[in-house]
Design a protein around this motif. Structure first.
Motif, short mmCIF file in Angstrom:
data_model
loop_
_atom_site.label_atom_id
_atom_site.label_comp_id
_atom_site.label_asym_id
_atom_site.label_seq_id
_atom_site.Cartn_x
_atom_site.Cartn_y
_atom_site.Cartn_z
N THR A 129 12.14 11.84 23.21
CA THR A 129 13.46 11.49 23.75
C THR A 129 14.03 10.28 23.02
OG1 THR A 129 12.90 12.42 25.91
CG2 THR A 129 14.67 10.79 25.86
N SER A 132 15.96 11.52 29.51
CA SER A 132 15.13 12.72 29.44
C SER A 132 15.70 13.84 30.31
CB SER A 132 13.71 12.38 29.90
OG SER A 132 12.95 13.56 29.86
N ASP A 187 14.32 19.93 27.55
CA ASP A 187 12.92 19.64 27.80
C ASP A 187 12.37 20.79 28.64
OD1 ASP A 187 10.44 18.80 28.70
OD2 ASP A 187 11.03 16.71 28.88
N GLU A 199 12.33 19.63 23.45
CA GLU A 199 11.03 19.01 23.70
C GLU A 199 10.10 20.06 24.34
OE1 GLU A 199 10.92 15.10 25.44
OE2 GLU A 199 12.97 14.67 24.80
MG LIG Z 1 11.05 13.26 26.57
#
Ligand SMILES: [Mg+2]
Ligand SMILES: Nc1ncnc2c1ncn2[C@@H]1O[C@H](COP(=O)(O)OP(=O)(O)OP(=O)(O)O)[C@@H](O)[C@H]1O
Length: 158
Positions: free
Chosen positions: A51, A71, A95, A123
């Protein structure tokens, strides 16, 4: 910060950073290197700095200040409007750590995100075969002791 681009392999870029701030600087450098459309998997342990790296990319694209980039742990997807050399860049930060199974992943509509001006950064994307297949490369961040990190960018296209 140190950088090395191996002479024989133009599509691999390696950096070493000593702090989060330096990783943000590397992210900012990468912004110009990552031509759209691009879907990159961000690989690295919890707290590696994935991040943090996106903060630098977003900053350089004028898409968001680094402290505005947080995030997407629960929202799964954050979208920012940026630009590089006068061309718009749609920055998508995902993510998928908490997603289980391809069916849950489908609800994100990854394919629709990947327009010609899209830079999609995922991510934990390596968890899913379908994301691996679509990806145009990956950025791996490995802790090499203390706050030091090794960042390796591998692009499928030069
Ligand atoms: Mg992260
Ligand atoms: N060299 C470094 N590069 C990046 N972050 C660093 C570095 N040294 C220390 N840090 C700190 O480590 C933390 C990295 O957190 P970050 O949220 O970026 O990790 P992450 O890889 O996204 O983790 P997660 O998988 O939980 O989302 C930050 O608090 C950052 O300040």
């Amino acid at each position: 910060m140190s950088a090395a681009v191996p002479a024989t392999e133009g599509r691999i870029h390696e950096f070493t950073t000593q702090s989060g701030v330096e990783t943000i600087e590397v992210g900012a450098k990468l912004a110009g290197l990552l031509k759209t459309p691009q879907l990159l998997i961000l690989k690295g342990d919890l707290g590696a700095g994935k991040t943090t790296l996106v903060k630098g990319i977003a900053q350089a694209l004028d898409a968001a200040d680094s402290d505005e980039v947080t995030s997407p742990t629960f929202t799964l997807l954050h979208e920012y409007d940026g630009a590089w050399e006068g061309k718009t860049v749609k920055l998508f930060h995902l993510d998928v750590y908490r997603l289980e199974g391809e069916r849950q992943l489908e609800t994100l509509g990854l394919d629709e995100l990947l327009t010609p001006d899209a830079l999609v950064l995922v991510e934990w994307g390596e968890k899913f075969k379908s994301i691996q297949k679509k990806s145009t490369g990956e950025i791996s961040i490995v802790s090499i002791g203390g706050e030091a990190r090794k960042i390796t960018v591998t692009l499928k296209e030069a």
